[in-house]
Design a protein around this motif. Structure first.
Motif, PDB file in Angstrom:
ATOM      1  N   THR A  27       0.640  54.208 -57.911  1.00  0.00           N
ATOM      2  CA  THR A  27       1.381  53.959 -56.715  1.00  0.00           C
ATOM      3  C   THR A  27       2.521  54.914 -56.687  1.00  0.00           C
ATOM      4  OG1 THR A  27       0.628  51.707 -56.420  1.00  0.00           O
ATOM      5  CG2 THR A  27       2.121  52.633 -54.930  1.00  0.00           C
ATOM      6  N   PHE A  70       5.906  56.152 -54.524  1.00  0.00           N
ATOM      7  CA  PHE A  70       6.706  55.575 -53.382  1.00  0.00           C
ATOM      8  C   PHE A  70       7.469  57.122 -52.756  1.00  0.00           C
ATOM      9  CE2 PHE A  70       5.891  52.025 -56.056  1.00  0.00           C
ATOM     10  CZ  PHE A  70       5.558  50.937 -55.173  1.00  0.00           C
ATOM     11  N   GLU A  71       7.781  56.728 -51.669  1.00  0.00           N
ATOM     12  CA  GLU A  71       8.448  58.027 -50.841  1.00  0.00           C
ATOM     13  C   GLU A  71       9.494  58.640 -51.585  1.00  0.00           C
ATOM     14  OE1 GLU A  71       9.825  57.368 -46.930  1.00  0.00           O
ATOM     15  OE2 GLU A  71      10.411  55.221 -47.438  1.00  0.00           O
ATOM     16  N   ARG A 115       7.080  56.054 -59.430  1.00  0.00           N
ATOM     17  CA  ARG A 115       5.885  56.010 -59.601  1.00  0.00           C
ATOM     18  C   ARG A 115       5.618  54.779 -60.564  1.00  0.00           C
ATOM     19  NH1 ARG A 115       2.185  60.164 -63.145  1.00  0.00           N
ATOM     20  NH2 ARG A 115       4.051  60.573 -64.074  1.00  0.00           N
ATOM     21  N   LYS A 148       4.835  55.829 -46.619  1.00  0.00           N
ATOM     22  CA  LYS A 148       5.776  54.844 -47.566  1.00  0.00           C
ATOM     23  C   LYS A 148       5.120  54.847 -49.006  1.00  0.00           C
ATOM     24  CE  LYS A 148       7.059  49.962 -47.743  1.00  0.00           C
ATOM     25  NZ  LYS A 148       6.808  48.688 -46.940  1.00  0.00           N
ATOM     26  N   SER A 149       3.997  54.754 -49.263  1.00  0.00           N
ATOM     27  CA  SER A 149       3.299  54.867 -50.462  1.00  0.00           C
ATOM     28  C   SER A 149       1.854  55.274 -50.702  1.00  0.00           C
ATOM     29  CB  SER A 149       3.408  53.446 -51.242  1.00  0.00           C
ATOM     30  OG  SER A 149       2.699  52.493 -50.501  1.00  0.00           O
TER      31      SER A 149
END
Length: 346
Positions: free
Chosen positions: A59, A61-62, A66, A188-189
């Protein structure tokens, strides 16, 4: 008819932080894969420990951070038949097969209504499809080339269609009637299965070319539900449908339908006319709901794009889509809901 299937469970085991990615890879909308139809037939069925590794996911994220989430897989039925396919004749080397059968959707009544309004544009140059009030399904290669995240995926945005007109409905000067403009929303992700990464599979594994983007704020549009991909013989006329933003028809929403020519356990091979830009589109079917007279469209695959492969020493090409199998349904559903409770029946 849509058949209900019991879905395996994807259970989060542990999540830990990784270094921030470099975001330096080039976006490549056409892939070269060494494993074609013949090669897919011979692939061994993954073991349970393989599946746990392949379905673990990253994942991002913005803010560029990670994580890696390791998962356990419960209730998976491993198919001993392997990647069996039905043999069809080899195909011609073109992306547009004979007469171009794509339709550009101009009428705003269609464009802004279901199912066409579920198609979105991803800022790295691909397409995607709305699968929840906050999530978009697309192809993994639109974000990651197998080794690193692509340039532009750090500040990823998703474009939702709106038609160009003033509030009072009059056409704005200089805009073409019926062409969509986009309302851009920050992501966002993003979630990508570990099976897509070269370090895990040794090469790009097309079976795992899918990803889910979580939007920063919910949209207020109708989205399309996920379905389990049936086999070719269970589809009406073996026909599939998808809409995306092909590069050669700039600013237009392009719809097409065609029949599937071949299948493996994880992939569909088809002759749909498509150009780069449409990769990541959601492929859907319209089937009857069980015990009801209602018809329902559901997403059964993600369009991965045009592939060149080596078959018996010759370069051949085809258009390929990643099927939503019960395992992939479980994973995508888990990404959308954050738990497996809402994902028990597909």
């Amino acid at each position: 008819t849509w058949h209900l299937k019991k879905i395996p469970q994807i259970v989060r085991e542990r999540t830990f932080s990784l270094d921030s990615p470099k975001f330096e890879a080039k976006t490549k909308l056409e892939l070269n894969s060494v494993c074609g139809i013949e090669c897919q037939r011979k692939l061994p069925v993954p073991s349970l420990s393989d599946l746990k590794n392949l379905l673990s996911f990253e994942t991002v994220f913005e803010n560029g951070t990670r994580t890696l989430t390791e998962v356990n897989v419960l209730g998976a039925v491993l198919d001993p038949a392997g990647n069996t396919t039905t043999h069809r004749p080899s195909r011609r080397k073109r992306q547009i097969y004979g007469t171009d059968s794509r339709f550009s959707i101009y009428d705003k009544r269609f464009m802004t209504n279901f199912p066409f309004n579920t198609a979105v544009k991803v800022s790295t140059g691909c397409s995607g499809i709305l699968v929840s009030p906050k999530h978009v399904l697309t192809a993994a290669h639109c974000l990651h080339n197998g080794k690193d995240y692509v340039k532009g995926s750090k500040r990823l945005r998703v474009g939702l269609m709106k038609t160009k007109s003033r509030g009072n409905g009059r056409k704005r000067k200089g805009t073409s009637d019926g062409l969509p403009s986009f309302q851009w929303t920050r992501v966002k992700s993003t979630h990508i299965p570990k099976g897509w990464f070269k370090g895990v599979s040794g090469d790009i594994a097309l079976d795992y070319d899918y990803a889910v983007l979580e939007l920063k704020r919910p949209h207020k549009r109708k989205y399309m539900e996920l379905g389990i991909s049936p086999t070719i013989k269970m589809m009406p006329g073996s026909m599939i449908h998808f809409s995306g933003f092909d590069n050669d028809r700039s600013g237009q929403l392009v719809y097409r339908f065609c029949s599937i020519s071949d299948e493996s356990n994880d992939l569909f091979y088809q002759y749909c006319d498509a150009e780069p830009g449409s990769t990541g589109s959601g492929i859907y079917l319209r089937l009857k709901e069980p015990n009801k007279k209602k018809w329902k469209r559901k997403i059964i695959a993600v369009y991965s794009g045009h592939q060149w492969v080596d078959i018996n020493g010759e370069q051949q090409d085809y258009n390929v889509a990643v099927r939503i199998t019960p395992l992939k349904y479980a994973q995508i559903c888990f990404w959308i809901h954050g738990n497996d409770e809402n994902c028990t029946r597909g």
